[in-house]
Design an enzyme around this catalytic site. Structure first.
Site, mmCIF file in Angstrom:
data_model
loop_
_atom_site.group_PDB
_atom_site.id
_atom_site.type_symbol
_atom_site.label_atom_id
_atom_site.label_comp_id
_atom_site.label_asym_id
_atom_site.label_seq_id
_atom_site.Cartn_x
_atom_site.Cartn_y
_atom_site.Cartn_z
ATOM 1 N N TYR A 1 -17.287 -4.938 44.459
ATOM 2 C CA TYR A 1 -16.977 -3.513 44.445
ATOM 3 C C TYR A 1 -18.232 -2.708 44.109
ATOM 4 C CZ TYR A 1 -14.629 0.862 43.229
ATOM 5 O OH TYR A 1 -14.241 2.171 43.169
ATOM 6 N N SER B 1 11.134 18.745 28.282
ATOM 7 C CA SER B 1 11.083 17.591 27.393
ATOM 8 C C SER B 1 12.473 16.987 27.344
ATOM 9 C CB SER B 1 10.616 18.022 26.006
ATOM 10 O OG SER B 1 11.426 19.085 25.562
ATOM 11 N N GLU C 1 13.596 3.689 33.068
ATOM 12 C CA GLU C 1 12.139 3.557 33.162
ATOM 13 C C GLU C 1 11.546 3.478 31.767
ATOM 14 O OE1 GLU C 1 10.960 7.093 35.336
ATOM 15 O OE2 GLU C 1 12.724 6.888 36.617
ATOM 16 N N LYS D 1 9.379 4.367 28.720
ATOM 17 C CA LYS D 1 8.749 5.612 28.314
ATOM 18 C C LYS D 1 7.344 5.254 27.841
ATOM 19 C CE LYS D 1 9.749 9.610 25.407
ATOM 20 N NZ LYS D 1 8.458 9.597 24.694
ATOM 21 N N ASP E 1 3.715 5.816 26.353
ATOM 22 C CA ASP E 1 3.179 6.716 25.328
ATOM 23 C C ASP E 1 1.823 7.237 25.778
ATOM 24 O OD1 ASP E 1 3.130 8.115 23.019
ATOM 25 O OD2 ASP E 1 2.485 6.438 21.770
ATOM 26 N N TYR F 1 6.325 9.539 37.957
ATOM 27 C CA TYR F 1 7.729 9.189 37.731
ATOM 28 C C TYR F 1 8.730 10.311 37.993
ATOM 29 C CZ TYR F 1 6.456 11.000 33.081
ATOM 30 O OH TYR F 1 5.969 11.745 32.048
ATOM 31 N N LYS G 1 17.733 8.223 33.472
ATOM 32 C CA LYS G 1 18.033 9.393 34.288
ATOM 33 C C LYS G 1 19.240 9.070 35.152
ATOM 34 C CE LYS G 1 13.101 10.429 34.906
ATOM 35 N NZ LYS G 1 11.945 10.222 35.801
ATOM 36 N N LYS H 1 14.865 5.788 22.321
ATOM 37 C CA LYS H 1 13.667 5.295 21.636
ATOM 38 C C LYS H 1 13.809 3.839 21.217
ATOM 39 C CE LYS H 1 11.038 8.825 20.391
ATOM 40 N NZ LYS H 1 9.679 9.019 20.916
ATOM 41 N N CYS I 1 -25.109 -0.676 1.094
ATOM 42 C CA CYS I 1 -24.588 -1.685 2.014
ATOM 43 C C CYS I 1 -24.042 -2.879 1.242
ATOM 44 C CB CYS I 1 -25.697 -2.126 2.954
ATOM 45 S SG CYS I 1 -25.204 -3.489 4.020
ATOM 46 N N CYS J 1 -26.641 -5.837 1.977
ATOM 47 C CA CYS J 1 -28.078 -5.835 1.659
ATOM 48 C C CYS J 1 -28.470 -4.770 0.650
ATOM 49 C CB CYS J 1 -28.906 -5.663 2.924
ATOM 50 S SG CYS J 1 -28.802 -3.998 3.597
ATOM 51 N N CYS K 1 -25.463 1.270 7.702
ATOM 52 C CA CYS K 1 -26.593 0.659 7.017
ATOM 53 C C CYS K 1 -27.758 0.663 7.993
ATOM 54 C CB CYS K 1 -26.263 -0.779 6.593
ATOM 55 S SG CYS K 1 -27.718 -1.734 6.126
ATOM 56 N N CYS L 1 -30.880 -6.217 7.586
ATOM 57 C CA CYS L 1 -29.643 -6.467 6.851
ATOM 58 C C CYS L 1 -29.026 -7.795 7.303
ATOM 59 C CB CYS L 1 -28.673 -5.317 7.107
ATOM 60 S SG CYS L 1 -27.024 -5.581 6.451
HETATM 61 ZN ZN ZN Z 1 -27.054 -3.731 5.182
#
Ligand code: ZN
Length: 670
Positions: free
Chosen positions: A40, A86, A118, A120, A122, A230, A294, A318, A412, A415, A430, A435
């Site tokens: 692609y 809604s 269907e 729902k 989120d 939908y 529905k 729900k 940190c 370290c 840090c 580190c």
């Molecule tokens: Zn560190």
């Protein structure tokens, strides 16, 4: 200047556009890809190159034109052709059956008890309007009557077709659906953002919502956002009898619909399907928080009609929340590869949705502040799918007085370097390149494929070399000796020689890959390329001033500051020095040579008529030049179109040569 495009080029460009559109359709809509990512990308790059070379073939519907080159100033309000309603919610079967009962009086026969069930999703609702099959607007729900016009951002979502498929498309249609992000894509995004010290998102919904409201469409374009259609918001030039037929039509137009949607007969069948989806919740690739039921028949929907803000003919049932209460026992802090220090909740173990939960993510300092947690607090946690559980809220009313504040570390944990918080960023960091907690990840990154590509040096080997004291940082790699390596457990002369040969090849990798490997924050693959091309050598990048950095196209304050800070760090300088002693000499990245603008810095200003801004920039680069965003004494040539303002004035002050677009094209050999 006018030239004719060779027939075979024109044919190839059309063919590439078709191939890419088809591949997008197979990938995003049918979920049945026919090309590998590499295939692609190759097609896409070929198309970009041909379109850059032949601006005559410009077509706003080309798959390469999904991302505009301009940043929007805001979003226009958009009035929906009919309200985006809604739904009322029910939370258990009894309530659901009450809802069914309330619709009984509209039924003319028992056969009408047919429902579309269907999941729902989120996400964020989005309405698409197509005229004569062409996408003309995309808008968010807003208050249901007026939303925001986010068309430019919606165009970057590749599961949304720019043009509907098939010959039989309606004259006008408003299609409603959900923008969402798959769970695995969401986690991958957050992981990468966390590594880079960028902001992470609490859930896919926030992520999608934030992305759709970005003024710069390049941001949503780079994010894994998808779409499901939908519902019908209105149509002219077609008619449908039921929801099933609507979804079928959407599919025939090349729009993705939710694969788990079903048409079922009778109320019991709805309850069965609901239970199946609750069961499947963790296994589907996106977050579902319930089902939408529905009435299937549109004539019946019509008879049932609307309440003030919600339809009588549909309801959201729900899912039970996967939440639990437990105690926050402590917060620990871990250090990632780039030094980002992240808080994690240590919880009193609790059984939730099939697993024992002992840890939850707290994301970052902003999230900590929002939650106002104290150690010892009773907290509500949530687990969705296979997600790392998160803390939703504290219950301060349950406090006994024995709770204590969470101490945000100022040093940190690994370290003891003083931590800092980047301006405008939420990450605590840090900044010590040495580190120990960062080094393992750092070295593995340095050796990774996108950087120096040192085969045979993965995390396991890095850990071993560190543990045996053979290396302390990336520079030590180039001072390794065969005997020491060969003597390691599970190594031998052969593997030692292999690694040394790999390291030898890595010494002269191109500068951009080397810069990626250094792990300078903000400097990813693209940033490294820009720096490498602009300054040519490592010493060139090292010597760059802030002014010079900011002059580069696509380089902003954050990247410039980060580069200066990194090279200004004494231990980084020392490490580069030891790398040089170890024979590291990144290969200079030369701009294509022999071009009309070889070695020149050009600034484009004003309106261009023949070429888009991006095309002009590509032409500059293709001819060996560099496109800068501001005029300075290092500018060699300014291309000014109508409406050019302060940049033109500056060029005249500095006595820099100014040419118009026609002359620019002539010099570029067009
Ligand atoms: Zn560190």
């Amino acid at each position: 200047m006018t030239r004719s495009v060779p027939d075979e080029t024109r044919t190839r460009v059309l063919e590439l556009r078709d191939l890419i559109r088809e591949a997008d359709y197979r990938y995003y809509v049918l979920d049945d890809p026919t090309l590998t990512d590499t295939q692609y990308d190759e097609l896409y790059r070929e198309l970009v190159a041909l379109e850059g070379e032949w601006p005559e073939l410009h077509d706003p519907e080309s798959p390469t034109q999904r991302v505009p080159g301009v940043v929007a100033e805001g979003f226009e309000p958009f009035e929906h052709p009919s309200p985006m309603v809604s739904l009322d919610n029910v939370t258990d079967e009894e309530q659901f059956r009450d809802w069914v009962g309330s619709g009984d009086r509209y039924l003319r026969s028992e056969d009408e008890r047919r429902y579309s069930v269907e999941p729902k999703i989120d996400g964020i609702g989005l309405e698409l309007i197509y005229e004569e099959g062409v996408l003309v607007t995309a808008s968010t729900r807003g208050d249901g009557l007026v939303g925001e016009n986010v068309t430019a951002n919606a165009r970057t979502i590749r599961s949304i077709p720019q043009r509907l498929r098939g010959d039989d498309v309606p004259a006008w249609i408003a299609i409603r659906g959900e923008c969402y992000c798959r769970k695995e894509d969401f986690f991958a995004f957050n992981r990468a953002a966390e590594e880079a010290g960028e902001r992470t998102f609490a859930n896919p919904r926030n992520f999608v919502g934030g992305s759709l409201r970005m003024l710069d469409s390049r941001i949503p374009a780079s994010r894994p956002i998808r779409y499901f259609a939908y519902a019908l918001g209105g149509v002219r030039g077609a008619s449908f009898d039921n929801q099933d037929a609507i979804l079928e039509a959407f599919r025939s137009y090349g729009l993705p619909t939710i694969p788990e949607a079903r048409i079922v007969d009778g109320v019991d069948a709805v309850a069965t399907r609901y239970a199946e989806l609750v069961e499947a919740r963790d296994d589907v690739p996106y977050e579902m928080d319930g089902v939408v039921v529905k009435v299937d028949d549109l004539a019946l929907q019509e008879r049932m009609g609307m309440r003030t803000r919600s339809p009588v003919w549909a309801v959201a049932w729900k899912f039970p929340a996967q939440r639990a209460l437990t105690r926050l026992n402590d917060v620990d802090w871990s250090v990632g590869r780039t030094g980002v220090v992240t808080p994690r909740a240590i919880l009193e173990p609790v059984f939730l949705a099939g697993v024992t939960v002992q840890h939850a993510t707290l994301h970052n300092l902003d999230e900590l502040e929002r939650l106002q947690l104290q150690i010892g607090d009773e907290v509500e946690i949530e687990r969705a799918g296979d997600v790392i559980p998160k803390v939703l809220r504290a219950l301060p009313e349950q406090r006994s007085g024995d709770e204590r504040d969470i101490v945000v570390p100022d040093r940190c944990p690994a370290c003891d370097t003083e931590l800092h918080r980047d301006e405008g960023k939420v990450a605590l960091r840090c900044g010590n390149f040495a580190c120990p907690a960062q080094i393992t990840g750092h070295l593995a990154h340095f050796a990774s494929r996108g950087a120096l590509d040192i085969r045979g040096l993965g995390e396991k080997q890095v850990t071993q070399l560190l543990r045996e004291g053979l290396i302390k940082d990336a520079a030590d790699l180039f001072h390794l000796e065969e005997d020491a390596l060969a003597g390691l457990e599970r190594w031998g002369p052969k593997s030692a020689q292999n690694l040394l040969a790999q390291l030898d090849a890595a010494r002269t990798r191109p500068l951009d890959r080397f810069l990626v490997g250094l792990g300078i924050r903000e400097v990813g693959e693209r940033g490294a390329k820009i720096l490498a091309r602009a300054f040519g050598t490592l010493d060139g990048v090292r010597a760059a001033t802030k002014e010079e950095l900011l002059e580069l196209d696509e380089v902003g304050e954050a990247l410039a500051d980060s580069v200066l800070e990194w090279f200004g760090e004494e231990r980084n300088e020392a490490m580069l020095e030891r790398m040089a002693q170890g024979g590291v000499a990144p290969a200079a990245v030369a701009a294509p040579s022999g071009g009309a603008f070889e070695g020149l810095t050009l600034v484009l200003t004003g309106k261009l008529e023949e070429l888009s801004r991006d095309e002009a920039k590509r032409l500059v680069e293709a001819q060996g030049g560099r496109a800068a965003s501001s005029v300075s004494k290092r500018t060699d040539l300014v291309v000014a179109g109508p409406g050019a303002g302060s940049k033109l004035k500056k060029a005249e002050e500095l006595e820099i040569e100014v040419i118009d677009e026609a002359e620019f094209l002539r010099r570029a050999g067009r």
